[in-house]
Design an enzyme around this catalytic site. Sequence first.
Site, mmCIF file in Angstrom:
data_model
loop_
_atom_site.group_PDB
_atom_site.id
_atom_site.type_symbol
_atom_site.label_atom_id
_atom_site.label_comp_id
_atom_site.label_asym_id
_atom_site.label_seq_id
_atom_site.Cartn_x
_atom_site.Cartn_y
_atom_site.Cartn_z
ATOM 1 C CB VAL A 44 -0.946 -0.008 1.223
ATOM 2 C CG1 VAL A 44 -0.154 0.133 2.526
ATOM 3 C CG2 VAL A 44 -2.010 1.072 1.135
ATOM 4 C CE LYS A 45 3.224 2.564 5.045
ATOM 5 N NZ LYS A 45 2.700 3.722 5.770
ATOM 6 C CG ASP A 46 4.000 0.555 -4.358
ATOM 7 O OD1 ASP A 46 4.985 0.560 -3.592
ATOM 8 O OD2 ASP A 46 3.751 -0.373 -5.138
#
Length: 461
Positions: A44-46
């Site tokens: 999700v950090k993308d």
Amino acid sequence: MTAVHESVLDAIGGTPLFRLARLGAGIAAPIYAKAEFLNIGGSVKDRAALSMVLAAEREGLLAPGGTIIEATSGNTGIGLAIVGRQRGYRVIAGVSDKASAEKADILRAYGAEVVLATTSVPQEDPRHLFNVVRRLTEEIPGAWLANQYDNLANPDAHVRTTGPEVWEQTGGRVTHFVAGVGTGGTVTGTGGYLKQVSGGAVTVVGADPESSSYGGGDGSPWFVESIGHFLHPETVEDRWPQAYRSEVIDSFERIPDRESLLTARRLAREEGILAGPSSGTAVAAALRVARRLGPGDLVVVLLPDSGRSYLSKVHSDVWMREWGFLEEPGETELRAALATAGPLVTVDADATVGEALEALRGAPGAVAPVVLPRAARPYGVAAAEVLGSVSRKVLQVAIANGDVKRDDPVRPLLGPALPTFGVGQPAAEARAALMAGGQAGVVVLVDGRAAGVLTRAALLR
């Protein structure tokens, strides 16, 4: 039709929902998992990485030829490496020494430079990861510190993308959103959007490690990476991230490590979803929430990252046994020995020699682990907070020789930490370690926490 993109950055977001039909069997409320591990960088950090870099460019904080620097447990660094290298920047990732080895390898594969630093010291300590990356930012011309914890472009990514996706994918039927809380960006942005668009009808639930201080724990260490709020007992000022808005969260589900890790393994084996341990925490929380609901409700749980980054940890039987999270049938000797060992005796690192001698009166083998001091230990002694060991014989000899007095600090007299064995490991391995190393005892771990000290005599029995 298969999508065609001009670059991998265009493929960030747009992740699917999967119904957890097997784990949710028998539960009236359906549970759907938001598969964030299908982002191009595996987490999700993308989304946050792309949002933060674009915002820094707009604000003139990041110029061509610049350097992106960040402190990370791995995932945000990977996202920044993908985005940064695509856009021509040098990327330096300060990585926590607690992160899985796979994450550092992935960062290097994407072209990032990796600097390892500890997070097991007070936040004011110059060796702390956050202080290491701040120094690098000051020393390198044109460097920009992403600072995901306080960067509002982090939650904004989820206001603009993740939240709208969940709302659209469920046709506005979502009633409960469950996510882990790390920097707070994902739950603040996604949860905040869902509350706004639903007129406050969506309930937002934070999934938190049991000892994390977000949900009311003591801040002592846990084994699930990338979520929770750790508080070193010697930290002077406990700062919470600016990306986190506590008012967005309606309630917390506090999940013990064992439940998190075993749920992550169930996701792979029963649902075909190879996800990381924080996904186990989130799904365990979602299952608790869904059991209290009815068929008119719909739960969406966010799975932050892929289990491929944790093959050496949660998805390794060996690692799980070493830390006392997995017990095989037939390997019960250490658990049986614990039942006769008596309560665990520890010595606080700030104790005096006299206080340590008093504590050692009841210690098996007159030896005890020395631990970081905490006012209370409702969850037991975390293995990560064991600094060493001390024995009555060593203290008595030091006093007799005039090297120390009873009111001197005990810390300078610490010996090495006792060997540790998970409760599910063969007792023969613990006996062999004692015979080979000459230690006075071994510490048995249950769920990553010290449960007792077994002496040579106890193991031989």
